[in-house]
Design a protein around this motif. Structure first.
Motif, PDB file in Angstrom:
ATOM      1  N   SER A  57       0.579  -1.456  -0.223  1.00  0.00           N
ATOM      2  CA  SER A  57       0.355   0.192  -0.057  1.00  0.00           C
ATOM      3  C   SER A  57       0.864   0.740   0.136  1.00  0.00           C
ATOM      4  CB  SER A  57      -0.835   0.129   0.971  1.00  0.00           C
ATOM      5  OG  SER A  57       0.095   0.490   2.481  1.00  0.00           O
ATOM      6  N   ALA A  58       2.771   1.470  -0.603  1.00  0.00           N
ATOM      7  CA  ALA A  58       2.903   2.451  -0.152  1.00  0.00           C
ATOM      8  C   ALA A  58       2.830   2.922  -1.267  1.00  0.00           C
ATOM      9  CB  ALA A  58       4.715   2.053  -0.139  1.00  0.00           C
ATOM     10  N   ARG A  59       3.455   4.580  -1.186  1.00  0.00           N
ATOM     11  CA  ARG A  59       3.221   5.105  -2.108  1.00  0.00           C
ATOM     12  C   ARG A  59       4.396   4.665  -3.718  1.00  0.00           C
ATOM     13  NH1 ARG A  59       1.956  11.199  -0.886  1.00  0.00           N
ATOM     14  NH2 ARG A  59       1.597  11.525  -2.211  1.00  0.00           N
ATOM     15  N   LEU A  60       3.495   5.365  -4.450  1.00  0.00           N
ATOM     16  CA  LEU A  60       4.799   4.853  -6.002  1.00  0.00           C
ATOM     17  C   LEU A  60       5.165   6.096  -6.676  1.00  0.00           C
ATOM     18  CD1 LEU A  60       6.784   2.461  -7.245  1.00  0.00           C
ATOM     19  CD2 LEU A  60       4.849   2.200  -9.022  1.00  0.00           C
ATOM     20  N   LEU A  61       6.016   6.794  -6.982  1.00  0.00           N
ATOM     21  CA  LEU A  61       5.976   7.724  -8.056  1.00  0.00           C
ATOM     22  C   LEU A  61       7.561   7.752  -8.596  1.00  0.00           C
ATOM     23  CD1 LEU A  61       6.823  10.826  -7.941  1.00  0.00           C
ATOM     24  CD2 LEU A  61       9.015  11.366  -7.712  1.00  0.00           C
ATOM     25  N   VAL A  62       6.394   7.258 -10.409  1.00  0.00           N
ATOM     26  CA  VAL A  62       6.196   6.669 -11.341  1.00  0.00           C
ATOM     27  C   VAL A  62       6.867   7.922 -12.369  1.00  0.00           C
ATOM     28  CG1 VAL A  62       6.084   5.841 -13.506  1.00  0.00           C
ATOM     29  CG2 VAL A  62       4.759   4.930 -11.252  1.00  0.00           C
ATOM     30  N   LEU A  63       8.653   7.469 -12.489  1.00  0.00           N
ATOM     31  CA  LEU A  63       9.551   8.290 -13.344  1.00  0.00           C
ATOM     32  C   LEU A  63       9.185   7.564 -14.798  1.00  0.00           C
ATOM     33  CD1 LEU A  63      12.530  10.352 -11.449  1.00  0.00           C
ATOM     34  CD2 LEU A  63       9.080  11.027 -11.352  1.00  0.00           C
ATOM     35  N   ASP A  64       8.440   8.163 -15.408  1.00  0.00           N
ATOM     36  CA  ASP A  64       8.132   6.951 -16.978  1.00  0.00           C
ATOM     37  C   ASP A  64       8.641   7.897 -18.270  1.00  0.00           C
ATOM     38  OD1 ASP A  64       8.281   5.716 -19.464  1.00  0.00           O
ATOM     39  OD2 ASP A  64       6.213   4.921 -18.372  1.00  0.00           O
ATOM     40  N   GLY A  65      10.232   7.485 -18.370  1.00  0.00           N
ATOM     41  CA  GLY A  65      10.469   9.285 -19.822  1.00  0.00           C
ATOM     42  C   GLY A  65      10.732  10.779 -18.751  1.00  0.00           C
ATOM     43  N   ALA A  66      10.352  11.435 -19.927  1.00  0.00           N
ATOM     44  CA  ALA A  66       9.513  12.777 -19.416  1.00  0.00           C
ATOM     45  C   ALA A  66       8.143  12.619 -18.419  1.00  0.00           C
ATOM     46  CB  ALA A  66       9.479  13.490 -20.538  1.00  0.00           C
ATOM     47  N   GLU A  67       7.890  12.083 -17.951  1.00  0.00           N
ATOM     48  CA  GLU A  67       7.248  11.225 -17.544  1.00  0.00           C
ATOM     49  C   GLU A  67       6.554  11.184 -15.723  1.00  0.00           C
ATOM     50  OE1 GLU A  67       3.081   9.318 -19.413  1.00  0.00           O
ATOM     51  OE2 GLU A  67       3.917  10.800 -21.610  1.00  0.00           O
ATOM     52  N   THR A  68       5.941  12.124 -15.087  1.00  0.00           N
ATOM     53  CA  THR A  68       5.966  11.669 -13.842  1.00  0.00           C
ATOM     54  C   THR A  68       3.838  11.768 -13.493  1.00  0.00           C
ATOM     55  OG1 THR A  68       7.562  13.600 -13.351  1.00  0.00           O
ATOM     56  CG2 THR A  68       6.236  13.053 -11.522  1.00  0.00           C
ATOM     57  N   SER A 113      20.261   9.182  -9.786  1.00  0.00           N
ATOM     58  CA  SER A 113      21.082  10.751 -10.786  1.00  0.00           C
ATOM     59  C   SER A 113      21.309  10.530 -11.736  1.00  0.00           C
ATOM     60  CB  SER A 113      21.208  11.712 -10.266  1.00  0.00           C
ATOM     61  OG  SER A 113      20.983  11.920  -8.743  1.00  0.00           O
ATOM     62  N   ALA A 114      22.672   9.415 -11.449  1.00  0.00           N
ATOM     63  CA  ALA A 114      23.114   9.366 -12.757  1.00  0.00           C
ATOM     64  C   ALA A 114      21.841   8.608 -13.877  1.00  0.00           C
ATOM     65  CB  ALA A 114      24.588   7.814 -12.577  1.00  0.00           C
ATOM     66  N   LEU A 115      21.131   7.541 -12.691  1.00  0.00           N
ATOM     67  CA  LEU A 115      19.862   6.822 -14.417  1.00  0.00           C
ATOM     68  C   LEU A 115      19.595   7.659 -15.086  1.00  0.00           C
ATOM     69  CD1 LEU A 115      19.217   3.898 -15.054  1.00  0.00           C
ATOM     70  CD2 LEU A 115      17.436   3.964 -12.982  1.00  0.00           C
ATOM     71  N   MET A 116      18.674   9.116 -14.242  1.00  0.00           N
ATOM     72  CA  MET A 116      17.359   9.203 -14.364  1.00  0.00           C
ATOM     73  C   MET A 116      17.559  11.549 -15.077  1.00  0.00           C
ATOM     74  SD  MET A 116      15.569   6.903 -14.747  1.00  0.00           S
ATOM     75  CE  MET A 116      13.735   8.474 -15.117  1.00  0.00           C
ATOM     76  N   GLY A 117      18.942  11.570 -14.536  1.00  0.00           N
ATOM     77  CA  GLY A 117      19.523  12.790 -14.875  1.00  0.00           C
ATOM     78  C   GLY A 117      19.603  13.328 -13.333  1.00  0.00           C
ATOM     79  N   LEU A 118      20.697  14.037 -12.828  1.00  0.00           N
ATOM     80  CA  LEU A 118      20.151  15.432 -12.197  1.00  0.00           C
ATOM     81  C   LEU A 118      19.059  16.304 -11.784  1.00  0.00           C
ATOM     82  CD1 LEU A 118      22.214  15.542  -9.071  1.00  0.00           C
ATOM     83  CD2 LEU A 118      23.454  16.948 -10.339  1.00  0.00           C
ATOM     84  N   ASP A 119      18.923  16.735 -12.608  1.00  0.00           N
ATOM     85  CA  ASP A 119      18.057  17.893 -12.924  1.00  0.00           C
ATOM     86  C   ASP A 119      16.531  17.271 -12.440  1.00  0.00           C
ATOM     87  OD1 ASP A 119      20.083  19.683 -12.926  1.00  0.00           O
ATOM     88  OD2 ASP A 119      19.761  20.505 -15.244  1.00  0.00           O
ATOM     89  N   ARG A 120      16.581  15.895 -13.056  1.00  0.00           N
ATOM     90  CA  ARG A 120      15.262  15.756 -12.838  1.00  0.00           C
ATOM     91  C   ARG A 120      15.012  14.532 -11.763  1.00  0.00           C
ATOM     92  NH1 ARG A 120      10.494  13.357 -14.050  1.00  0.00           N
ATOM     93  NH2 ARG A 120       9.679  11.682 -15.419  1.00  0.00           N
ATOM     94  N   MET A 121      16.238  14.055 -10.683  1.00  0.00           N
ATOM     95  CA  MET A 121      15.725  13.511  -9.901  1.00  0.00           C
ATOM     96  C   MET A 121      15.404  15.184  -8.667  1.00  0.00           C
ATOM     97  SD  MET A 121      15.501  10.942 -10.381  1.00  0.00           S
ATOM     98  CE  MET A 121      15.358  10.471  -8.725  1.00  0.00           C
ATOM     99  N   GLN A 122      16.371  15.806  -9.145  1.00  0.00           N
ATOM    100  CA  GLN A 122      15.467  16.960  -7.901  1.00  0.00           C
ATOM    101  C   GLN A 122      14.459  17.613  -7.817  1.00  0.00           C
ATOM    102  OE1 GLN A 122      17.562  18.050  -5.720  1.00  0.00           O
ATOM    103  NE2 GLN A 122      19.598  18.674  -5.299  1.00  0.00           N
ATOM    104  N   ALA A 123      13.947  17.454  -9.255  1.00  0.00           N
ATOM    105  CA  ALA A 123      12.686  17.578  -9.259  1.00  0.00           C
ATOM    106  C   ALA A 123      12.050  16.449  -8.714  1.00  0.00           C
ATOM    107  CB  ALA A 123      12.730  17.885 -10.974  1.00  0.00           C
ATOM    108  N   ALA A 124      11.551  15.881  -9.417  1.00  0.00           N
ATOM    109  CA  ALA A 124      11.626  14.784  -8.258  1.00  0.00           C
ATOM    110  C   ALA A 124      11.314  13.951  -7.346  1.00  0.00           C
ATOM    111  CB  ALA A 124      11.310  12.890  -9.374  1.00  0.00           C
ATOM    112  N   TYR A 125      12.201  14.929  -6.223  1.00  0.00           N
ATOM    113  CA  TYR A 125      12.562  14.576  -4.831  1.00  0.00           C
ATOM    114  C   TYR A 125      12.555  15.901  -4.270  1.00  0.00           C
ATOM    115  CZ  TYR A 125      15.408  10.500  -3.906  1.00  0.00           C
ATOM    116  OH  TYR A 125      15.664   9.450  -3.860  1.00  0.00           O
ATOM    117  N   ALA A 126      11.844  16.414  -5.419  1.00  0.00           N
ATOM    118  CA  ALA A 126      10.788  18.020  -4.069  1.00  0.00           C
ATOM    119  C   ALA A 126       9.431  18.046  -4.263  1.00  0.00           C
ATOM    120  CB  ALA A 126      11.450  19.470  -5.079  1.00  0.00           C
ATOM    121  N   HIS A 127       9.312  17.336  -5.581  1.00  0.00           N
ATOM    122  CA  HIS A 127       7.790  16.828  -5.799  1.00  0.00           C
ATOM    123  C   HIS A 127       7.275  16.111  -4.536  1.00  0.00           C
ATOM    124  CE1 HIS A 127       3.830  15.380  -8.094  1.00  0.00           C
ATOM    125  NE2 HIS A 127       4.457  14.281  -7.446  1.00  0.00           N
TER     126      HIS A 127
END
Length: 341
Positions: free
Chosen positions: A25-36, A308-322
């Protein structure tokens, strides 16, 4: 790269002290390409494809946290890597009171001799007697919860189950492969029904996974080695999945690091048995995996560098902020993410 690039502010209340119940039942943040997308772990089958394969770490956490006495001095030990049948490398609390050759009494008839102090301050501990060390640890040790949990509450009976995955069968880890904590038999059955397979490997996670990066630049950081194994049958299966157009999705950074250690430059995964100290930072070319299920990691940590190596640093910083803004739960007992580059 400068380690400051991997920093972020995490409110203390975002650190999970207990896992979700039920686990899936834990939440799941999906980053699929450019979609969140915001989802739930039990929704995972709908975000993967028929023919994909999830690879889990089947290591089992041992009661590796010990408290003992050297004379009247209190000594704490956290085992982190087996070096022989009766020898474990250990990080020591109150190490200034311990010398090579000293005997430490951990109670319950368990003693060990300290030797071979390393540059990082760790000692080798040679356990006395003939009983298997695993049995000794069951008597005198306790579950080694991460420091960000153990500093906020004591370890209790619930953790003996909560901090083991459903795949745990090979004793030797001193930290859980926490992404797999979210999986249940019901979720695994749903994945199977969707044509999504699974397999296991073994990487005995060491306490070094929690050590902060103290260097200013990633080039100056050195990882602690961990022992792992991928048998030939599993390697062949992973290669067959990719050859058929499926994706290999690592469940946890430990599974990912071992697969990448075993992968050739052409992406073919070989059988592997031995130590790995692979350190993955932005710029790394992934060879053996196509995606990752993982929890949310500490700022400035090697694991945040890996994602960050897998998805890009900017992408992961934005995802973590979300994730922080929308109340996701962080770290070992927290929520999960699905990363599909």
């Amino acid at each position: 790269m400068n380690v400051d690039l991997f920093d972020f502010e995490l409110p203390p209340e975002r650190i999970a002290l207990r896992p979700a119940s039920p686990r899936d039942s834990a939440r799941l943040l999906v980053l699929d390409g450019a979609e969140t997308r915001d989802a739930c772990v039990r929704d995972l089958p709908s975000y993967l494809r028929k023919g994909d394969l999830l690879i889990f770490n089947d290591t089992r956490v041992i009661p590796a946290q010990l408290d003992g006495l050297r004379g009247e001095a209190r000594i704490g030990a956290t085992l982190h890597k087996r070096e022989g049948p009766r020898r474990w490398r250990a990080f020591i609390r109150n190490a200034k009171r311990l010398r090579q050759g000293d005997s430490v009494d951990f109670g319950h008839g368990v003693t060990a001799i300290a030797s071979d102090r390393a540059e990082d301050g760790s000692f080798a501990l040679d356990f006395a007697g003939t009983e298997p060390v695993e049995l000794l640890l069951e008597r005198c040790g306790r579950m080694p919860l991460p420091p960000y949990i153990a500093s906020k509450r004591p370890t209790d009976a619930r953790d003996a189950d909560d901090y083991q995955t459903m795949f745990a069968s090979q004793p030797g880890a001193v930290a859980a492969p926490t992404a797999a904590l979210h999986f249940t038999p019901e979720l695994l059955a749903a994945l199977d029904a969707a044509g999504i397979g699974h397999a296991t490997l073994t990487l005995h996670v060491g306490a070094g996974t929690f050590l902060p990066v103290k260097a200013e630049d990633t080039d100056a950081h050195r990882m602690h080695a961990e022992w792992g194994r991928i048998d030939a049958e599993t390697a062949d299966r992973l290669n067959a999945v990719r050859a058929a157009g499926g994706r290999v999705i690592a469940v946890g950074t430990t599974s990912l690091r071992l697969i990448e250690s075993a992968a050739r430059d052409d992406g073919r995964i070989q059988a592997f048995e031995g130590d790995t100290a692979i350190f993955i930072t932005p710029g790394y070319r992934f060879r053996g995996i196509d995606g990752l299920v993982t929890n949310f990691h500490l700022p400035r940590s090697t694991l945040f560098m890996l994602v960050s190596a897998l998805m890009g640093l900017d992408r992961m910083q934005a995802a973590y902020a979300h994730a922080i803004a929308t109340d996701y739960r962080f770290y070992s007992y927290g929520d999960a993410s699905l990363l599909l580059p």
